[in-house]
Every structure is written in structure tokens, then in C-alpha cells.
Scaffold this active site. Structure first.
Site, PDB file in Angstrom:
ATOM      1  CB  CYS A 167      -9.695  16.970  -9.083  1.00 42.75           C
ATOM      2  SG  CYS A 167     -11.135  15.959  -8.781  1.00 42.75           S
ATOM      3  CG  HIS A 172      -5.904  14.379  -8.407  1.00 50.32           C
ATOM      4  ND1 HIS A 172      -6.444  14.830  -7.230  1.00 50.32           N
ATOM      5  CD2 HIS A 172      -6.932  13.877  -9.129  1.00 50.32           C
ATOM      6  CE1 HIS A 172      -7.754  14.617  -7.248  1.00 50.32           C
ATOM      7  NE2 HIS A 172      -8.067  14.044  -8.390  1.00 50.32           N
ATOM      8  CG  ASN A 208     -10.543  12.241  -6.470  1.00 51.65           C
ATOM      9  OD1 ASN A 208     -10.244  13.341  -5.995  1.00 51.65           O
ATOM     10  ND2 ASN A 208     -10.701  12.030  -7.757  1.00 51.65           N
TER      11      ASN A 208
HETATM   12  O1  UT7 Z   1     -10.270  13.481 -10.396  1.00 54.21           O
HETATM   13  C1  UT7 Z   1     -10.727  12.667 -11.455  1.00 54.21           C
HETATM   14  C2  UT7 Z   1     -11.857  11.842 -10.974  1.00 54.21           C
HETATM   15  N1  UT7 Z   1     -12.113  10.619 -11.653  1.00 54.21           N
HETATM   16  C3  UT7 Z   1     -11.255   9.581 -11.797  1.00 54.21           C
HETATM   17  O2  UT7 Z   1     -10.120   9.637 -11.455  1.00 54.21           O
HETATM   18  C4  UT7 Z   1     -11.824   8.320 -12.403  1.00 54.21           C
HETATM   19  C5  UT7 Z   1     -10.854   7.619 -13.336  1.00 54.21           C
HETATM   20  N2  UT7 Z   1     -11.352   6.279 -13.669  1.00 54.21           N
HETATM   21  C6  UT7 Z   1     -11.178   5.239 -12.827  1.00 54.21           C
HETATM   22  O3  UT7 Z   1     -10.573   5.368 -11.782  1.00 54.21           O
HETATM   23  C7  UT7 Z   1     -11.698   3.886 -13.287  1.00 54.21           C
HETATM   24  O4  UT7 Z   1     -12.151   3.994 -14.604  1.00 54.21           O
HETATM   25  C8  UT7 Z   1     -12.832   3.333 -12.378  1.00 54.21           C
HETATM   26  C9  UT7 Z   1     -12.256   2.949 -11.041  1.00 54.21           C
HETATM   27  C10 UT7 Z   1     -13.930   4.367 -12.225  1.00 54.21           C
HETATM   28  C11 UT7 Z   1     -13.422   2.082 -13.004  1.00 54.21           C
HETATM   29  O5  UT7 Z   1     -12.407   1.109 -13.206  1.00 54.21           O
HETATM   30  P1  UT7 Z   1     -12.297   0.383 -14.625  1.00 54.21           P
HETATM   31  O6  UT7 Z   1     -11.228  -0.619 -14.493  1.00 54.21           O
HETATM   32  O7  UT7 Z   1     -12.118   1.456 -15.674  1.00 54.21           O
HETATM   33  O8  UT7 Z   1     -13.680  -0.338 -14.724  1.00 54.21           O
HETATM   34  P2  UT7 Z   1     -14.792  -0.179 -15.851  1.00 54.21           P
HETATM   35  O9  UT7 Z   1     -15.447   1.151 -15.788  1.00 54.21           O
HETATM   36  O10 UT7 Z   1     -14.205  -0.617 -17.156  1.00 54.21           O
HETATM   37  O11 UT7 Z   1     -15.842  -1.252 -15.373  1.00 54.21           O
HETATM   38  C12 UT7 Z   1     -15.545  -2.641 -15.328  1.00 54.21           C
HETATM   39  C13 UT7 Z   1     -16.741  -3.374 -14.758  1.00 54.21           C
HETATM   40  C14 UT7 Z   1     -18.054  -2.949 -15.388  1.00 54.21           C
HETATM   41  O12 UT7 Z   1     -18.869  -4.117 -15.492  1.00 54.21           O
HETATM   42  P3  UT7 Z   1     -18.988  -4.854 -16.924  1.00 54.21           P
HETATM   43  O13 UT7 Z   1     -19.564  -3.856 -17.859  1.00 54.21           O
HETATM   44  O14 UT7 Z   1     -17.608  -5.273 -17.278  1.00 54.21           O
HETATM   45  O15 UT7 Z   1     -19.915  -5.999 -16.601  1.00 54.21           O
HETATM   46  C15 UT7 Z   1     -18.691  -2.041 -14.381  1.00 54.21           C
HETATM   47  O16 UT7 Z   1     -20.108  -2.035 -14.423  1.00 54.21           O
HETATM   48  O17 UT7 Z   1     -16.873  -3.075 -13.375  1.00 54.21           O
HETATM   49  C16 UT7 Z   1     -18.220  -2.656 -13.087  1.00 54.21           C
HETATM   50  N3  UT7 Z   1     -18.177  -1.730 -11.986  1.00 54.21           N
HETATM   51  C17 UT7 Z   1     -18.180  -2.113 -10.698  1.00 54.21           C
HETATM   52  N4  UT7 Z   1     -18.222  -3.337 -10.134  1.00 54.21           N
HETATM   53  C18 UT7 Z   1     -18.167  -3.413  -8.794  1.00 54.21           C
HETATM   54  C19 UT7 Z   1     -18.111  -0.359 -12.007  1.00 54.21           C
HETATM   55  N5  UT7 Z   1     -18.044   0.118 -10.750  1.00 54.21           N
HETATM   56  C20 UT7 Z   1     -18.099  -0.942  -9.924  1.00 54.21           C
HETATM   57  C21 UT7 Z   1     -18.058  -1.095  -8.528  1.00 54.21           C
HETATM   58  N6  UT7 Z   1     -18.095  -2.346  -8.005  1.00 54.21           N
HETATM   59  N7  UT7 Z   1     -17.961  -0.051  -7.681  1.00 54.21           N
END
Ligand code: UT7
Length: 332
Positions: free
Chosen positions: A120, A253, A283
Site C-alpha cells: 500500500c 493512508h 483501503n
Molecule cells: O494497508 C494495510 C492493510 N491492513 C490493515 O490496515 C489492517 C489493520 N488491522 C485492522 O484494521 C483491524 O485489525 C481489523 C479491522 C482487521 C480487525 O479489527 P480488530 O479490532 O483488530 O479485531 P480482531 O482481529 O481483534 O477481531 C475481533 C473479533 C474476532 O472474534 P473473536 O476471536 O473475538 O471471537 C474476529 O473473528 O472480530 C471477529 N471478526 C469479525 N467479526 C465480524 C473479524 N472480522 C470480522 C468481521 N465481522 N468482518
């Protein structure tokens, strides 16, 4: 970390363009494909909708309108472009390069043309390269395109990635100027973190790997992003001797509103100076910064003399910042 070059040639952006495919996909539509909800996506990312390329659209198709718009603003029909760099992780194909395809479409005969891969952060890397070529006198009119069709490399059953990304492209024309547009840059990479955001079956190491989709450790990338957006911005400001309060327009970004909010608070920049469009585009990888920049120009936030700070981050893991005075005027 890359330092500042010294050159007698001043360099600036003389044209800016952007394009996003027409098809909008809302969070509610996504929740019919994977186990997610508008509420979750809005709370964790701030993304409301994203644009997705039509089946017939490859990267060059979405880049061409952005390039034409940037060239028009620069007063060029494209035939006088002598350097074309396309930053992307989703070229039309591995070769010929998308930049060579675009150069042909634009009539930029004999222009040097190549694609650049820095996740990115690709657009920031390409901008620095174009600056270097123009500042060194090797190019008189460079076209930099940042764009991606990430929808093609997403696993549409993986809720952790599919909600984040979208398709889009932006372009800028970089030329000699009477006064400095570009003031300072900072680029870097940490390959040790590469495993947190990667595309397994995409190259010579695992070419036959059926996993041809983006894999991401969201939490690790989140931590990385929150750190480098602040660090890189502070570094580039230090290099030029500017303070955050001098910055008129901050273009981070567009990955996640939470990451942007974190950087905004840490840097101490007033929120009205921050450009955010991730809510409407998701993104778009290398398209993210030029799309946001074009939006800031369209709504009048980029005025002559504005001090503009841009910071990208992404796969690699990579990061990069540029500090520039918005001048738009080419050398007389
Ligand atoms: O250019 C760089 C590209 N990448 C990025 O910028 C990604 C950077 N990371 C993020 O933006 C965040 O980490 C995410 C948005 C991807 C995830 O948010 P988070 O607050 O870090 O959530 P998490 O990964 O800690 O997941 C929390 C919960 C999990 O469930 P459990 O294990 O707590 O039961 C996930 O399985 O949310 C669940 N989860 C979802 N639930 C509903 C993960 N994705 C989803 C979803 N809908 N789309």
C-alpha cells in the site's frame, strides 16, 4: 530510511487525477456473503462502502481515466511524458508492465515505463522515484500512478479481509518547477514483518500454491500501522524542520478510521486538517493517497501554499512520507 536529496532543480506536482469504479458494495451487501455486519465494520474500521471493478476492468482500465485527468490538469496530452511509474500489487499481468501498457495508451512513445511493488506504500515510493528522476534532470515530465484492483486477490469468504479493501487509482504529474513543491521524504521497510500481510501463491517461491488470496494478521498490521504512521510523519517533519502545527493538509493512508484517528491524536493535528475518505472507498492500497489527495483538491482544501503531509504504510512491511508545498506551477 531514505534521506533528502539535494538538487538545484525544484520539483512539484502539476496535475492530479483519480478514478474509482462505479460499482458500490455496501456493508449490508457484504453481510450477505460473510458472517459480518454493518455495525461491526463501522465500529472497527469506519468503512461504510467500497468500489469494486467490473469483471472487464483491469488495473490499466481504472488507471487510464486517472492518468488522463492528471495530464489534463498539467496541460499535457500525454505524448510528452518521458517516465511512467505504476505502483501496484495487482498489475494487469506480471509482464508486460501495466506502465508500458498505459504509456502506449497515452501515446507516451519511448517513455521509460515500469511497475513498482511496495504494498500500500507503493504510491509514496513511486513519488520519491519520480522526484529523484526529475531532480536529477533525467526526466522532464513524469507520470506516477498508484492503483490496485484488490478485489481480484481477496478471498471473498474471508470476513477478516474482505470488509477492508476496495478498488481505485490515482495519478500525479511530476515536473520541474520554479519553486520547491517537494520538501522532504522518508521511506522504509521491515521485511521481518512481511509475514503479517502477504499473498502466498503469487510468485516464484510458491507459484503452484492454490492460495492466491491476501492473508493478513490484522492485529499485527494494526499495531505496525499505528506506530509507523506517527513515526514516519515525525521523521519527515524533522528533516525539513517543520512542526505538526505548520501542516495544513494531512493525507494518511486510508486503511481504517481507527488507525487514522490514532495517528491524528498522537501527532496532535486538528481533525479538520485530516483527509478521510476510507468510509466511502475502503483501503484501495496504492490508490489510497492519490484518491484522497484528489478529493482534497476537489473540495478546495488544497490551496496554493498549503503544506501537505502524506504518509503511507502497507505490505512489506513498508512505510513512507512526503512533505510538500502545494504549488502546481511548472518551471517557466
Ligand atoms: O494497508 C494495510 C492493510 N491492513 C490493515 O490496515 C489492517 C489493520 N488491522 C485492522 O484494521 C483491524 O485489525 C481489523 C479491522 C482487521 C480487525 O479489527 P480488530 O479490532 O483488530 O479485531 P480482531 O482481529 O481483534 O477481531 C475481533 C473479533 C474476532 O472474534 P473473536 O476471536 O473475538 O471471537 C474476529 O473473528 O472480530 C471477529 N471478526 C469479525 N467479526 C465480524 C473479524 N472480522 C470480522 C468481521 N465481522 N468482518
Amino acid at each position: 530510511m531514505i534521506g533528502n536529496g539535494r538538487s538545484d532543480i525544484h520539483v512539484t506536482i502539476t496535475g492530479l487525477g483519480a478514478y474509482a469504479p462505479e460499482r458500490v458494495i455496501t456493508n449490508d451487501e457484504l453481510s450477505k456473503l460473510v458472517d459480518t455486519s454493518d455495525e461491526w465494520i463501522m465500529e472497527r474500521t469506519g468503512i461504510r462502502e467500497r468500489r469494486i471493478a467490473a469483471d472487464s476492468q483491469a488495473l490499466s482500465d481504472i488507471s487510464l481515466p486517472a492518468a488522463r485527468q492528471a495530464l489534463e490538469q498539467a496541460g499535457s496530452d500525454g505524448t510528452d511524458v518521458d517516465l511512467l511509474i505504476v505502483a501496484t500489487v495487482t498489475p494487469d499481468m506480471m509482464f508486460p508492465s501495466t506502465s508500458a501498457i498505459l504509456a502506449d495508451q497515452l501515446g507516451a512513445k519511448d517513455a521509460a515505463a515500469y511497475d513498482l511493488s511496495a504494498g500500500c506504500t507503493g504510491f509514496m515510493y513511486a513519488l520519491v522515484q519520480a522526484y529523484g528522476m526529475v531532480a536529477a534532470g533525467l526526466s522532464r515530465r513524469a507520470l506516477v500512478v498508484g492503483g490496485d484492483v484488490l478485489s481480484r486477490i481477496l478471498d471473498w469468504s474471508d470476513r477478516s479481509t474482505v470488509v477492508l479493501f476496495g478498488d481505485g487509482a490515482g495519478a500525479v504529474v511530476v515536473e520541474p518547477a520554479d519553486t520547491d513543491g517537494f520538501l522532504a521524504f522518508e521511506l522504509g521497510a521491515d521485511g521481518a514483518g512481511g509475514e503479517h500481510l502477504w499473498l502466498p501463491g503469487s510468485g516464484s517461491r510458491r507459484f503452484d500454491d492454490p492460495e492466491r488470496f491476501v492473508k493478513m494478521n490484522g492485529r499485527e498490521v494494526f499495531k505496525f500501522a499505528s506506530r509507523v504512521l506517527v513515526q514516519s510523519a515525525e521523521d519527515v517533519l524533522d528533516k525539513y524542520g517543520a512542526k505538526i502545527e505548520d501542516v495544513d493538509v494531512y493525507v494518511p493512508h486510508q486503511a481504517n478510521v481507527r488507525i487514522i484517528d490514532h495517528a491524528t491524536k498522537k501527532l496532535g493535528i486538528p481533525s479538520e486538517r485530516v483527509v478521510i475518505n476510507v468510509d466511502r472507498y475502503g483501503n484501495t492500497s496504492s490508490g489510497s493517497i492519490p484518491l484522497a489527495l484528489a478529493e482534497a483538491q476537489a473540495d478546495g482544501r488544497l490551496s496554493p501554499g498549503s503544506l501537505v503531509l502524506m504518509t503511507g504504510m502497507g505490505a512489506g512491511l513498508t512505510w513512507g512520507s512526503a512533505l510538500m508545498r502545494w504549488t502546481m506551477g511548472r518551471a517557466a
